[in-house]
Design an enzyme around this catalytic site. Sequence first.
Site, PDB file in Angstrom:
ATOM      1  N   SER A 170      -6.459  43.705   2.976  1.00  0.00           N
ATOM      2  CA  SER A 170      -7.456  42.802   2.434  1.00  0.00           C
ATOM      3  C   SER A 170      -8.691  42.614   3.308  1.00  0.00           C
ATOM      4  O   SER A 170      -9.705  42.112   2.819  1.00  0.00           O
ATOM      5  CB  SER A 170      -6.822  41.441   2.170  1.00  0.00           C
ATOM      6  OG  SER A 170      -6.328  40.883   3.367  1.00  0.00           O
ATOM      7  N   LYS A 197     -13.633  37.626   9.039  1.00  0.00           N
ATOM      8  CA  LYS A 197     -13.064  37.603   7.687  1.00  0.00           C
ATOM      9  C   LYS A 197     -13.155  36.187   7.129  1.00  0.00           C
ATOM     10  O   LYS A 197     -12.890  35.208   7.848  1.00  0.00           O
ATOM     11  CB  LYS A 197     -11.592  38.050   7.783  1.00  0.00           C
ATOM     12  CG  LYS A 197     -10.895  38.248   6.437  1.00  0.00           C
ATOM     13  CD  LYS A 197      -9.471  38.772   6.664  1.00  0.00           C
ATOM     14  CE  LYS A 197      -8.748  39.090   5.377  1.00  0.00           C
ATOM     15  NZ  LYS A 197      -7.378  39.604   5.609  1.00  0.00           N
ATOM     16  N   SER A 238      -3.087  44.173   6.398  1.00  0.00           N
ATOM     17  CA  SER A 238      -4.489  43.951   6.040  1.00  0.00           C
ATOM     18  C   SER A 238      -5.520  44.220   7.120  1.00  0.00           C
ATOM     19  O   SER A 238      -6.712  44.244   6.830  1.00  0.00           O
ATOM     20  CB  SER A 238      -4.684  42.521   5.545  1.00  0.00           C
ATOM     21  OG  SER A 238      -4.296  42.454   4.206  1.00  0.00           O
TER      22      SER A 238
HETATM   23  N1  GLN Z   1      -1.481  44.191   0.879  1.00  0.00           N
HETATM   24  C1  GLN Z   1      -0.567  43.206   1.413  1.00  0.00           C
HETATM   25  C2  GLN Z   1      -0.451  42.041   0.479  1.00  0.00           C
HETATM   26  O1  GLN Z   1      -1.150  42.028  -0.499  1.00  0.00           O
HETATM   27  C3  GLN Z   1      -1.011  42.788   2.769  1.00  0.00           C
HETATM   28  C4  GLN Z   1      -1.982  41.681   2.762  1.00  0.00           C
HETATM   29  C5  GLN Z   1      -2.322  41.186   4.112  1.00  0.00           C
HETATM   30  O2  GLN Z   1      -1.884  41.724   5.128  1.00  0.00           O
HETATM   31  N2  GLN Z   1      -3.017  40.064   4.128  1.00  0.00           N
HETATM   32  O3  GLN Z   1       0.317  41.153   0.689  1.00  0.00           O
END
Ligand code: GLN
Length: 474
Positions: free
Chosen positions: A149, A74, A173
């Site tokens: 994400s 990532k 994410s």
């Molecule tokens: N969707 C969650 C957020 O926007 C989780 C994001 C993540 O785990 N990086 O904070």
Amino acid sequence: MVQTYDRLRTALEQGTTTCEAITQNYLSTIYEKQHLNAFLAVYEDYALNTARSIDEKMKRGTAGPLAGMVVAVKDNICIKDRTVTCGSRMLEHFVSLYDATVIQKLKDADAIIIGKTNLDEFAMGSSSENSAFGRVKHPLKNEYVPGGSSGGSAVAVATGMSTTALGSDTGGSIRQPAAFCGVVGLKPTYGRVSRFGLVAYASSFDVIGPLGNCVIDVARVLQVIAGHDEKDSTSAYVPVPEYLIDIHKDITGLRVGLPKEYFDESLNSEIRSAIESAVNVLERNGVIVQEVSLPHTKYAIATYYILVTAEASSNLARYDGARYGYRSQNATDLYSLYVKSRSEGFGEEVKRRIMLGTYVLSAGYYDAYYRKGQKVRRLIRDEFQQVFQEIDCLLTPTSPTTAFKAGEKLKNPLEMYLSDIYTTSANLAGIPGISIPWGVDTNGMPIGVQLLAPQFGEPLLLRIAHFLESHRTM
Ligand code: GLN
């Protein structure tokens, strides 16, 4: 070609393939499926050269535990001398000065790093639509999102662009995109894996973890990346167990809890049936399944979004146009340099989070929001600890829905935030969670089921996940 690491490794050991051929294969798939926009950088020469040198090691019998495993990373994890964009204009040209600890460990284990995957800007989002470099597409239906994400990482693994991938999980994410794409995603215990070299979003929540096509693959990656790191003072001093030793062990007599708050009306009925079928498999094999209650679950989303935005507003203060990344060309003085660089460099969602976070930390609101959020976080953590006195692990849906259409939730941030309803609690409590694929819905979209265990309970988590995976009925 989607293949598990064990099969590749056997083929390597039998001499029927080479690391170079494996890498070439993944590279071809990456180029063939470029339209999915899963990668932000592909290290073709580096990957092939590394593969050749590992082939030499294979011949000499000195190859490491992940030899020939091709890993996608990532793009919020630092690799020395490579850009780390975080899916943001702000860091578009920023080059890492060092390797993240997880990268160093993967290299030492002879994994082959093939490139960087696309993500929601600074890992803020649940659909991989918030990238400054275009959205990631779902491999099965391109007009759908792959989750986020870590959407690029999930797509890479699901389509055979890499054997495994690294993601980061602040509120879901790793697990949610894994569920949407039909792969396995593991969020380790907070502190189990060093965060050194992970670009910070919300530091008391962030954790790096693996995605793979089977539970054993993610266990193998965890084995390599876990452990204390003197460069990350929040990494735990807890010894790293052998994750594969007990993974095949019988699970008869274990206790699995179904938290009733995770099965309310917002849960899609096909996902509910998937959980029921997983429960049947467990019960048929001597596992005791019982309902439990986690009454503070209803506060998880609010608490999560207060605390992560607070931490994000502080972490992202460093992008001021002076020291890091994007610098506005239209600035006339120091103040306008800050304002213009930040206004032009960050996307909508990141700005929204910075504003929310600055608000909850500001004098007059700090006690009402931030401090209260911290207290509720403690209650949520304690509640999990309480429940884990009675049961070994929890079984829940990973997400209230399967993959949704691109654009569907973009105009309504609250609705987007609600897609994290089953995942954020694990980050609030610091406990490990895994999502494994469990069938598809009538639209053909993958369904994920989530298991949660107590802190440092990864061995048991992986064992139950592996059991379910090998008894999959749908
Ligand atoms: N969707 C969650 C957020 O926007 C989780 C994001 C993540 O785990 N990086 O904070």
